[in-house]
Design an enzyme around this catalytic site. Structure first.
Site, PDB file in Angstrom:
ATOM      1  N   LYS A 199       0.892  -1.177   0.000  1.00 20.45           N
ATOM      2  CA  LYS A 199       0.000   0.000   0.000  1.00 20.45           C
ATOM      3  C   LYS A 199       0.918   1.212   0.000  1.00 20.45           C
ATOM      4  O   LYS A 199       1.373   1.682   1.044  1.00 20.45           O
ATOM      5  CB  LYS A 199      -0.890  -0.037   1.246  1.00 20.45           C
ATOM      6  CG  LYS A 199      -2.208   0.699   1.159  1.00 20.45           C
ATOM      7  CD  LYS A 199      -2.133   2.163   0.867  1.00 20.45           C
ATOM      8  CE  LYS A 199      -1.651   3.040   1.970  1.00 20.45           C
ATOM      9  NZ  LYS A 199      -1.305   4.409   1.496  1.00 20.45           N
TER      10      LYS A 199
ATOM     11  N   SER B 259       5.075   8.711   9.347  1.00 18.87           N
ATOM     12  CA  SER B 259       5.227   9.627  10.479  1.00 18.87           C
ATOM     13  C   SER B 259       4.910   8.893  11.789  1.00 18.87           C
ATOM     14  O   SER B 259       4.223   7.866  11.793  1.00 18.87           O
ATOM     15  CB  SER B 259       4.333  10.842  10.285  1.00 18.87           C
ATOM     16  OG  SER B 259       3.021  10.426  10.005  1.00 18.87           O
TER      17      SER B 259
ATOM     18  N   CYS C 287      14.078  10.863   6.099  1.00 19.47           N
ATOM     19  CA  CYS C 287      14.103  10.545   7.531  1.00 19.47           C
ATOM     20  C   CYS C 287      15.533  10.487   8.035  1.00 19.47           C
ATOM     21  O   CYS C 287      15.759  10.456   9.235  1.00 19.47           O
ATOM     22  CB  CYS C 287      13.398   9.224   7.792  1.00 19.47           C
ATOM     23  SG  CYS C 287      14.315   7.852   7.139  1.00 19.47           S
TER      24      CYS C 287
ATOM     25  N   GLU D  42       9.387  17.320  14.048  1.00 21.77           N
ATOM     26  CA  GLU D  42       9.987  17.103  12.731  1.00 21.77           C
ATOM     27  C   GLU D  42       9.377  18.104  11.741  1.00 21.77           C
ATOM     28  O   GLU D  42       8.149  18.186  11.633  1.00 21.77           O
ATOM     29  CB  GLU D  42       9.665  15.672  12.282  1.00 21.77           C
ATOM     30  CG  GLU D  42      10.248  15.314  10.931  1.00 21.77           C
ATOM     31  CD  GLU D  42       9.816  13.921  10.460  1.00 21.77           C
ATOM     32  OE1 GLU D  42       8.620  13.584  10.583  1.00 21.77           O
ATOM     33  OE2 GLU D  42      10.674  13.177   9.970  1.00 21.77           O
TER      34      GLU D  42
HETATM   35  P1  NAD Z   1       2.521   9.509   6.559  1.00 20.61           P
HETATM   36  O1  NAD Z   1       2.567   9.003   7.949  1.00 20.61           O
HETATM   37  O2  NAD Z   1       1.632  10.660   6.252  1.00 20.61           O
HETATM   38  O3  NAD Z   1       2.085   8.340   5.554  1.00 20.61           O
HETATM   39  C1  NAD Z   1       2.689   7.072   5.589  1.00 20.61           C
HETATM   40  C2  NAD Z   1       1.663   6.042   5.144  1.00 20.61           C
HETATM   41  O4  NAD Z   1       0.584   6.038   6.069  1.00 20.61           O
HETATM   42  C3  NAD Z   1       1.065   6.314   3.769  1.00 20.61           C
HETATM   43  O5  NAD Z   1       0.983   5.122   3.058  1.00 20.61           O
HETATM   44  C4  NAD Z   1      -0.301   6.887   4.092  1.00 20.61           C
HETATM   45  O6  NAD Z   1      -1.268   6.569   3.115  1.00 20.61           O
HETATM   46  C5  NAD Z   1      -0.660   6.219   5.402  1.00 20.61           C
HETATM   47  N1  NAD Z   1      -1.508   7.075   6.250  1.00 20.61           N
HETATM   48  C6  NAD Z   1      -1.551   8.423   6.265  1.00 20.61           C
HETATM   49  N2  NAD Z   1      -2.450   8.847   7.165  1.00 20.61           N
HETATM   50  C7  NAD Z   1      -2.984   7.755   7.746  1.00 20.61           C
HETATM   51  C8  NAD Z   1      -3.943   7.542   8.780  1.00 20.61           C
HETATM   52  N3  NAD Z   1      -4.548   8.560   9.399  1.00 20.61           N
HETATM   53  N4  NAD Z   1      -4.225   6.277   9.145  1.00 20.61           N
HETATM   54  C9  NAD Z   1      -3.619   5.241   8.546  1.00 20.61           C
HETATM   55  N5  NAD Z   1      -2.694   5.383   7.562  1.00 20.61           N
HETATM   56  C10 NAD Z   1      -2.367   6.624   7.168  1.00 20.61           C
HETATM   57  O7  NAD Z   1       4.043   9.837   6.153  1.00 20.61           O
HETATM   58  P2  NAD Z   1       4.550  10.567   4.839  1.00 20.61           P
HETATM   59  O8  NAD Z   1       4.250  12.025   4.961  1.00 20.61           O
HETATM   60  O9  NAD Z   1       4.117   9.853   3.618  1.00 20.61           O
HETATM   61  O10 NAD Z   1       6.123  10.335   4.968  1.00 20.61           O
HETATM   62  C11 NAD Z   1       6.961  11.157   5.700  1.00 20.61           C
HETATM   63  C12 NAD Z   1       7.205  10.620   7.097  1.00 20.61           C
HETATM   64  O11 NAD Z   1       7.786   9.328   7.029  1.00 20.61           O
HETATM   65  C13 NAD Z   1       8.178  11.455   7.884  1.00 20.61           C
HETATM   66  O12 NAD Z   1       7.735  11.551   9.209  1.00 20.61           O
HETATM   67  C14 NAD Z   1       9.475  10.675   7.809  1.00 20.61           C
HETATM   68  O13 NAD Z   1      10.391  10.917   8.851  1.00 20.61           O
HETATM   69  C15 NAD Z   1       8.947   9.294   7.865  1.00 20.61           C
HETATM   70  N6  NAD Z   1       9.913   8.331   7.348  1.00 20.61           N
HETATM   71  C16 NAD Z   1      10.523   7.512   8.239  1.00 20.61           C
HETATM   72  C17 NAD Z   1      11.465   6.615   7.799  1.00 20.61           C
HETATM   73  C18 NAD Z   1      12.133   5.685   8.770  1.00 20.61           C
HETATM   74  O14 NAD Z   1      12.690   4.699   8.339  1.00 20.61           O
HETATM   75  N7  NAD Z   1      12.100   5.950  10.055  1.00 20.61           N
HETATM   76  C19 NAD Z   1      11.783   6.537   6.440  1.00 20.61           C
HETATM   77  C20 NAD Z   1      11.134   7.397   5.553  1.00 20.61           C
HETATM   78  C21 NAD Z   1      10.199   8.287   6.027  1.00 20.61           C
END
Ligand code: NAD
Length: 498
Positions: free
Chosen positions: A173, A226, A281, A383
């Site tokens: 997904k 996140s 990240c 962040e």
């Molecule tokens: P996000 O949390 O908005 O989305 C991640 C995933 O969760 C997506 O597939 C999205 O569709 C889903 N999602 C979004 N809202 C949701 C909800 N309310 N309920 C269930 N699922 C939901 O993150 P993003 O903005 O796409 O990515 C950036 C974030 O990811 C940053 O915080 C970054 O630090 C983090 N990140 C972490 C790593 C790591 O390995 N620690 C790596 C890359 C990115």
């Protein structure tokens, strides 16, 4: 308008939910496509197909499974230019950086090519009289991955590469903000010889995520995104009996000791802070110089580098970074910049209001720099995920060590110094999962393992490397004997090796 469909059972599948997400061109600000957002029923249909496909796939010998990985790697490499441009067109990162994104994913595929060797179990001959003990790792069944927008190539490959190599089938997904590359990867995976249904891509939002977290046939969920969502995914998935690894946000620090090679450190910092518009990240959005002299010199050198930074559209080969992913994300970053001003930090360079001629509606944010940032400020604690670098001045090594150690996030940290003993002590004591010593973005290579601490990761198993293999397999241990003739009497006391 172009529509981005699901990819299930080896075919494109038009979403039937009637709900769509907009996919932007971050360079121009226009909506370039829409992506269907799946219902729970659509997710379920894909899981049923994946469950059927998994049986035959798990029975395929590991060498043949590895051959699919080799061929997939070849196909992706042959199309690197086209795939990187596709990635850039939805994400906004520059094409050279998109190639890095895909390449880092391919390095996990390379690791997965060795799966026959990695899956070899353990064997003890003669653990007791005529008794042999052996263990094997077996696949879990159907696994799922939920990925963020910022690495639409690497992170899906971290997950499906290993999960499928060990014999699972997979539901991916991807982020609904840049969903096309993951579909192209799944198509190429089929072309490489994977049977239909082994890798499926289902697009969606919270509805699809909740359906994954509660589906009885999904055995393991890998999440990257996140922290609030990671924490939610971890608790709901675990409550439904699944294995869950959920990586969250980050706020990585770069510590500059007074003896560091300042020119080199600043070059490293600038790339790590502003590369990919800070949407990594493992970016370095906080720099901690130790001592006022180091801080003042560092600030001057950073300013000089910012002066030469080139922000441009993602296809401009001269650009060092491109637009951020959406208008909403741009707004969020600009709000944080204002918050920093209101909190009393010194805004030395203001990237708000940056405009690129001919691309005035693109989601660009210029490089921003804050000095005099204090640990209690919200803009330090949270962040930002944009091209904003914050200088937090420290008086001593101990204070510099405390800052990342006490920060709520604990993904990565880097120290810049010429003093091996100080670096060694820092690496040993810092309360953070991944440490760089004169390495600004310490993302471990594919055969090691990736994972942060504290609010940067929920669950206890990291991504890729042997830890990844453990996450996607369960171990079975067999104790066997082949008695000759009559056996001894029943034993009512637990057998021991005494
Ligand atoms: P996000 O949390 O908005 O989305 C991640 C995933 O969760 C997506 O597939 C999205 O569709 C889903 N999602 C979004 N809202 C949701 C909800 N309310 N309920 C269930 N699922 C939901 O993150 P993003 O903005 O796409 O990515 C950036 C974030 O990811 C940053 O915080 C970054 O630090 C983090 N990140 C972490 C790593 C790591 O390995 N620690 C790596 C890359 C990115």
């Amino acid at each position: 308008m172009r529509q981005i469909d699901h990819f299930v059972d080896g075919n494109s599948l038009v979403g039937a939910s009637g709900r769509f997400g907009d996919v932007f061109n971050p360079n121009t600000g226009e909506v370039q496509a829409r992506v269907g957002l799946a219902t729970a029923a659509e997710l379920d249909a894909a899981v049923q197909i994946a469950a059927k496909a998994q049986i035959g796939w798990a029975a395929t010998n590991p060498q043949r499974r590895a051959r699919v990985m080799f061929e997939f790697k070849r196909l992706v490499e042959a199309r690197m230019d086209e795939l990187a441009e596709l990635l850039s067109s939805e994400h906004g990162k520059v094409v050279a950086d998109s190639k890095g994104d895909i390449q880092r994913g391919l390095e996990v595929i390379e690791f997965a090519c060795g799966i026959p060797h990695i899956l070899k179990g353990e064997y003890t001959e003669g653990a007791g009289p005529g008794i042999d003990v052996y263990s094997m790792r077996q696949p879990l069944g159907v696994c799922a991955g939920i990925t963020p927008f910022n690495f639409p190539g690497m992170i899906p490959m971290w997950m499906f590469g290993i999960s499928i190599a060990v014999g699972n089938s997979f539901i991916l997904k991807p982020s609904e903000r840049d969903p096309t590359l993951p579909v192209r990867l799944a198509e190429l995976f089929m072309e490489a010889g994977a049977p239909a249904g082994v890798l499926n891509v289902v697009h969606g939002d919270k509805v699809a995520v909740d359906a994954i977290l509660t589906h009885p046939l999904i055995r393991a969920v890998s999440f990257v995104g996140s922290s609030d969502i990671a924490s939610y995914v971890y608790s709901v998935g675990a409550a439904h009996g699944k294995r869950v690894q959920a990586m969250g946000g980050a706020k990585n620090h770069g510590i500059i000791l007074p003896d560091a090679d300042l020119d080199q450190a600043v070059k490293d910092l600038i790339g790590a802070a502003y590369g990919s518009a800070g949407e990594r990240c493992m970016a370095l959005p906080v720099v901690v110089p130790v001592g006022a002299k180091t801080a003042d010199a560092l600030r001057e050198k950073i300013l000089a580098e910012i002066d030469t930074l080139k922000v441009g559209i993602s296809t401009d080969p001269a650009a060092q970074y491109g637009p951020v992913v959406t208008a909403a994300h741009k707004q969020k970053i600009e709000n944080y910049i204002q918050m920093g001003v209101d909190e009393g930090a010194e805004l030395v360079v203001d990237g708000r209001g940056f405009s690129l001629q001919g691309y005035e509606n693109g989601f660009f944010v210029g490089p921003s720099l804050f000095d005099q940032v204090k640990p209690e400020m919200k803009t330090y604690q949270e962040e930002i995920f944009g091209p904003v670098l914050q200088i937090v001045r420290a008086e001593t090594f101990e204070e510099a060590l405390r800052l990342p150690s006490e920060h709520p996030y604990g993904n990565g940290v880097a120290i810049f110094t010429r003093n091996g003993r100080a670096a060694r002590e820092f690496a040993s004591r810092v309360n953070v999962g991944m440490v760089g010593i004169n390495v600004p973005i310490p993302v471990p290579v594919a055969y090691h393992t990736f994972g942060g601490w504290k609010r940067s990761a929920f669950g206890d198993t990291n991504q890729h490397g042997v830890e990844g293999v453990k996450f996607y397999t369960k171990v079975k241990t067999i104790t066997a004997r082949w008695p000759e003739g009559a056996t001894e009497d029943s034993a009512f006391v637990i057998p021991t090796m005494k």
